[in-house]
Enzyme design. Structure first.
Site, mmCIF file in Angstrom:
data_model
loop_
_atom_site.group_PDB
_atom_site.id
_atom_site.type_symbol
_atom_site.label_atom_id
_atom_site.label_comp_id
_atom_site.label_asym_id
_atom_site.label_seq_id
_atom_site.Cartn_x
_atom_site.Cartn_y
_atom_site.Cartn_z
ATOM 1 N N SER A 21 18.353 16.308 -0.530
ATOM 2 C CA SER A 21 17.631 15.475 0.005
ATOM 3 C C SER A 21 18.716 13.982 -0.475
ATOM 4 O O SER A 21 19.576 14.261 -0.220
ATOM 5 C CB SER A 21 16.402 15.257 -1.896
ATOM 6 O OG SER A 21 15.940 13.601 -0.939
ATOM 7 N N ASN A 22 18.171 12.818 -0.996
ATOM 8 C CA ASN A 22 19.419 11.975 -0.943
ATOM 9 C C ASN A 22 19.377 10.915 -1.960
ATOM 10 O O ASN A 22 18.413 10.978 -2.787
ATOM 11 C CB ASN A 22 19.917 11.099 0.198
ATOM 12 C CG ASN A 22 18.286 10.604 0.341
ATOM 13 O OD1 ASN A 22 17.707 9.898 -0.523
ATOM 14 N ND2 ASN A 22 18.165 10.703 1.938
#
Ligand code: CTP
Length: 217
Positions: A21-22
Site C-alpha cells: 500500500s502507500n
C-alpha cells in the site's frame, strides 16, 4: 452537479495477512467531497481504507484493491459530471496472491509484481464529464504533471509536492498547482487541505460549466 471523488490508498494482497500500500491518508479526497457537498453538489466518494469518517451526505463506496476501485469508478461514472481521481492507486500488485500465510525464509527473496491497471488512462476519450487527476511528485513537478495530464487524457491535473512531510501525503496542509488542458496553470499557495479543497471544487465546477457551453465533453 454530480461529483465522483476517489480517495485514500489501495491495498494489494500478498497473502491473507500482508499487503502492498502507500501513505495516503485520504484527507485531500475527503476534503474535496466535503467541499463539494457544502456547495450543494451530489457526491459519490469512492474510498480505499482510511481512518477518517466520510462527510455526511456523501454516498460512500468502500474499496480495497485497485481492481475494486476500477470497477467502482466505471459504475459511478455512469452518473457523473465532475470526476476527481484523488486516490493513491498502487502501481503494482503481486503476480500471485498466496492463499496461505507465507512462511519466513532464510535470506533474501524476491516478490514478483505486475502493473495494476491505470484507471485514469483507461477512461474513454469522448465523455460527458470533466476529469481531474492528481500528480504526486517529489521532483520536476511541472514537467511530470504536464506529462501525466497528456498521457492520462485529463482535463486538469492537480500537482502536489510529496517530497517533504509538511505538505501533501498524511499532512493537514497542501500546496498545489493545477495544470489545465489548454496550457493554463493556477497555483494555490500553502493552506489547510479544507481550504484547498474549496478552491478546487470551485475551479472544477467552473470549467465543467464552461465546457458545457462549448460542448467539449
Ligand atoms: N492513477 C490511476 N491508476 C493507477 C495509478 C494512478 O488512475 N494505476 C491516477 C492517480 O489517482 C492520479 C494520477 O493517476 O490521479 C497520477 O498518479 P501518480 O501516482 O502521481 O502517478 P503514476 O501514474 O503512478 O506515475 P508515477 O508513479 O510514475 O509518478
Amino acid at each position: 452537479m454530480r461529483f465522483v471523488v476517489t480517495a485514500g490508498p489501495t491495498r494489494e494482497a500478498i497473502d491473507p495477512v500482508r499487503f502492498i500500500s502507500n501513505r495516503s491518508s485520504g484527507k485531500m479526497g475527503y476534503a474535496i467531497a466535503a467541499a463539494a457537498l457544502a456547495r450543494k453538489h451530489q457526491v459519490t466518494l469512492i474510498s480505499g481504507p482510511a481512518a477518517i469518517a466520510a462527510p455526511k451526505g456523501a454516498k460512500l463506496v468502500s474499496i480495497t484493491t485497485s481492481d475494486e476501485l476500477y470497477a467502482a469508478v466505471r459504475r459511478a461514472l455512469r452518473d457523473c459530471d465532475v470526476f476527481v481521481m484523488c486516490a493513491a492507486v498502487s502501481d503494482y500488485k503481486p503476480a500471485q496472491v498466496s492463499a496461505l500465510k507465507m512462511k519466513k525464509r532464510r535470506g533474501a527473496f524476491a516478490l514478483k509484481l505486475v502493473p495494476t491497471r491505470d484507471i485514469l488512462a483507461s477512461l474513454p476519450k469522448r465523455r460527458r464529464y470533466l476529469v481531474a487527476g492528481f500528480a504526486a511528485e517529489t521532483h520536476d513537478l511541472a514537467r511530470n504533471a504536464q506529462k501525466k495530464l497528456r498521457a492520462k487524457n485529463c482535463d486538469a491535473i492537480v500537482a502536489n509536492d510529496v517530497s517533504g512531510s509538511e505538505i501533501g501525503m498524511e499532512s493537514d496542509e497542501n500546496e498545489v498547482t493545477i495544470f489545465f488542458r489548454d496550457g493554463e496553470k493556477q497555483k494555490i499557495s500553502r493552506a489547510p487541505k479544507k481550504i484547498i479543497a474549496r478552491e478546487l471544487v470551485k475551479i472544477f465546477a467552473k470549467i465543467f460549466e464552461k465546457g458545457l457551453t462549448k460542448k467539449s465533453w
